[in-house]
Design an enzyme around this catalytic site. Sequence first.
Site, mmCIF file in Angstrom:
data_model
loop_
_atom_site.group_PDB
_atom_site.id
_atom_site.type_symbol
_atom_site.label_atom_id
_atom_site.label_comp_id
_atom_site.label_asym_id
_atom_site.label_seq_id
_atom_site.Cartn_x
_atom_site.Cartn_y
_atom_site.Cartn_z
ATOM 1 N N LEU A 1 0.735 -1.186 -0.067
ATOM 2 C CA LEU A 1 0.050 -0.066 0.102
ATOM 3 C C LEU A 1 0.996 1.351 -0.153
ATOM 4 C CD1 LEU A 1 -2.479 -1.439 2.823
ATOM 5 C CD2 LEU A 1 -2.842 -1.101 0.252
ATOM 6 N N ASN B 1 -3.696 -5.338 9.919
ATOM 7 C CA ASN B 1 -3.262 -6.272 9.164
ATOM 8 C C ASN B 1 -3.124 -7.599 9.794
ATOM 9 O OD1 ASN B 1 -2.528 -7.643 6.397
ATOM 10 N ND2 ASN B 1 -0.434 -7.435 7.305
ATOM 11 N N HIS C 1 -0.720 -11.129 9.799
ATOM 12 C CA HIS C 1 0.312 -11.610 9.005
ATOM 13 C C HIS C 1 1.025 -12.948 9.616
ATOM 14 C CE1 HIS C 1 4.262 -11.425 6.653
ATOM 15 N NE2 HIS C 1 4.934 -11.730 7.670
ATOM 16 N N GLU D 1 5.919 1.341 6.628
ATOM 17 C CA GLU D 1 6.819 0.373 6.241
ATOM 18 C C GLU D 1 6.193 -1.118 6.543
ATOM 19 O OE1 GLU D 1 11.163 -0.932 7.767
ATOM 20 O OE2 GLU D 1 10.284 0.592 8.829
ATOM 21 N N LEU D 2 6.406 -1.933 5.427
ATOM 22 C CA LEU D 2 5.762 -3.105 5.107
ATOM 23 C C LEU D 2 5.858 -4.094 6.332
ATOM 24 C CD1 LEU D 2 4.202 -5.008 3.011
ATOM 25 C CD2 LEU D 2 6.456 -5.834 2.404
ATOM 26 N N ASP D 3 4.884 -4.548 6.812
ATOM 27 C CA ASP D 3 4.754 -5.433 7.944
ATOM 28 C C ASP D 3 5.662 -5.049 9.315
ATOM 29 O OD1 ASP D 3 3.589 -7.376 6.451
ATOM 30 O OD2 ASP D 3 5.201 -8.234 5.575
HETATM 31 C C1 GAR Z 1 -3.416 -15.490 5.621
HETATM 32 O O1 GAR Z 1 -2.426 -16.535 6.128
HETATM 33 C C2 GAR Z 1 -2.678 -14.266 5.909
HETATM 34 O O2 GAR Z 1 -1.850 -13.982 7.196
HETATM 35 C C3 GAR Z 1 -1.843 -13.865 4.793
HETATM 36 O O3 GAR Z 1 -2.613 -14.232 3.743
HETATM 37 C C4 GAR Z 1 -3.381 -15.353 4.202
HETATM 38 C C5 GAR Z 1 -4.652 -15.048 3.673
HETATM 39 O O4 GAR Z 1 -5.615 -16.167 3.937
HETATM 40 N N1 GAR Z 1 -1.482 -12.406 4.589
HETATM 41 C C6 GAR Z 1 -0.338 -12.110 4.308
HETATM 42 O O5 GAR Z 1 0.593 -12.772 3.916
HETATM 43 C C7 GAR Z 1 -0.088 -10.507 4.215
HETATM 44 N N2 GAR Z 1 1.186 -10.392 4.216
HETATM 45 P P1 GAR Z 1 -7.324 -16.407 3.854
HETATM 46 O O6 GAR Z 1 -7.372 -15.498 2.459
HETATM 47 O O7 GAR Z 1 -7.672 -17.679 3.888
HETATM 48 O O8 GAR Z 1 -7.747 -15.419 5.084
#
Ligand code: GAR
Length: 218
Positions: free
Chosen positions: A97, A111, A113, A147-149
């Site tokens: 973003l 968010n 992660h 900053e990302l994550d």
């Molecule tokens: C989840 O594991 C979430 O933590 C990750 O995507 C997946 C979505 O699963 N997000 C990231 O990696 C963001 N950096 P879902 O669509 O089944 O909720």
Amino acid sequence: MARDRCRIVVLISGNGSNLQAIIDAIAAQQIAAEVVAVISNKADAYGLQRAQTVGIATRVVSNTDYQAREKYDLALMACIDEFNPDLIVLAGFMRILSNGFVEHYRGRLINIHPSLLPRHKGLHTHRRVLEAGDREHGATVHFVTPELDSGPVILQGKTPIHPADTEQGLAQRVHEIEHQIYPQAIKWFAAGHLSLAGHTVLFDQQPIKPEQQLYSGR
Ligand code: GAR
């Protein structure tokens, strides 16, 4: 929270199992909130069907329609703001973003992660945890900052790593953790407990304590 029920917009890119966990927790009256819209950057995201099944408004703002990130983010912001949300929840929204977007929603953009941040920012976290020989893994809910994550942590859930663990098995265990900690963090936000002061998460106006940040199955 100015309103009785926190208005939530959820952004997704795919399966939407976290979205489902949030929908289920609200339906079970564990969270005083309403998902007012689900927005995806991908038209085929399964999470859109999950939302439609329970009558939640859905929108697709496709990133392929925009070349510049800032232009896409402006279109996304316009779409989100139509729903007048109190909280924007990133649930597997796989886009970086722009600063303008993040600043616009500062303090009401969260968010999840799939790692114990600050370890393993970015992608392929389960594989990297195994490669690094980590002894524990988990998931993190955090406020989003530019900053990302790297935004301040609200809540984490942990699982020990066993010698026989595989990337797939870990992914599944971490997902189960996510489905507990995301509804919990959203419950706190919706009840007015959480806010962001600079880079500090406040819980009831006090800096959140490390023991509050570790999920223990409340
Ligand atoms: C989840 O594991 C979430 O933590 C990750 O995507 C997946 C979505 O699963 N997000 C990231 O990696 C963001 N950096 P879902 O669509 O089944 O909720």
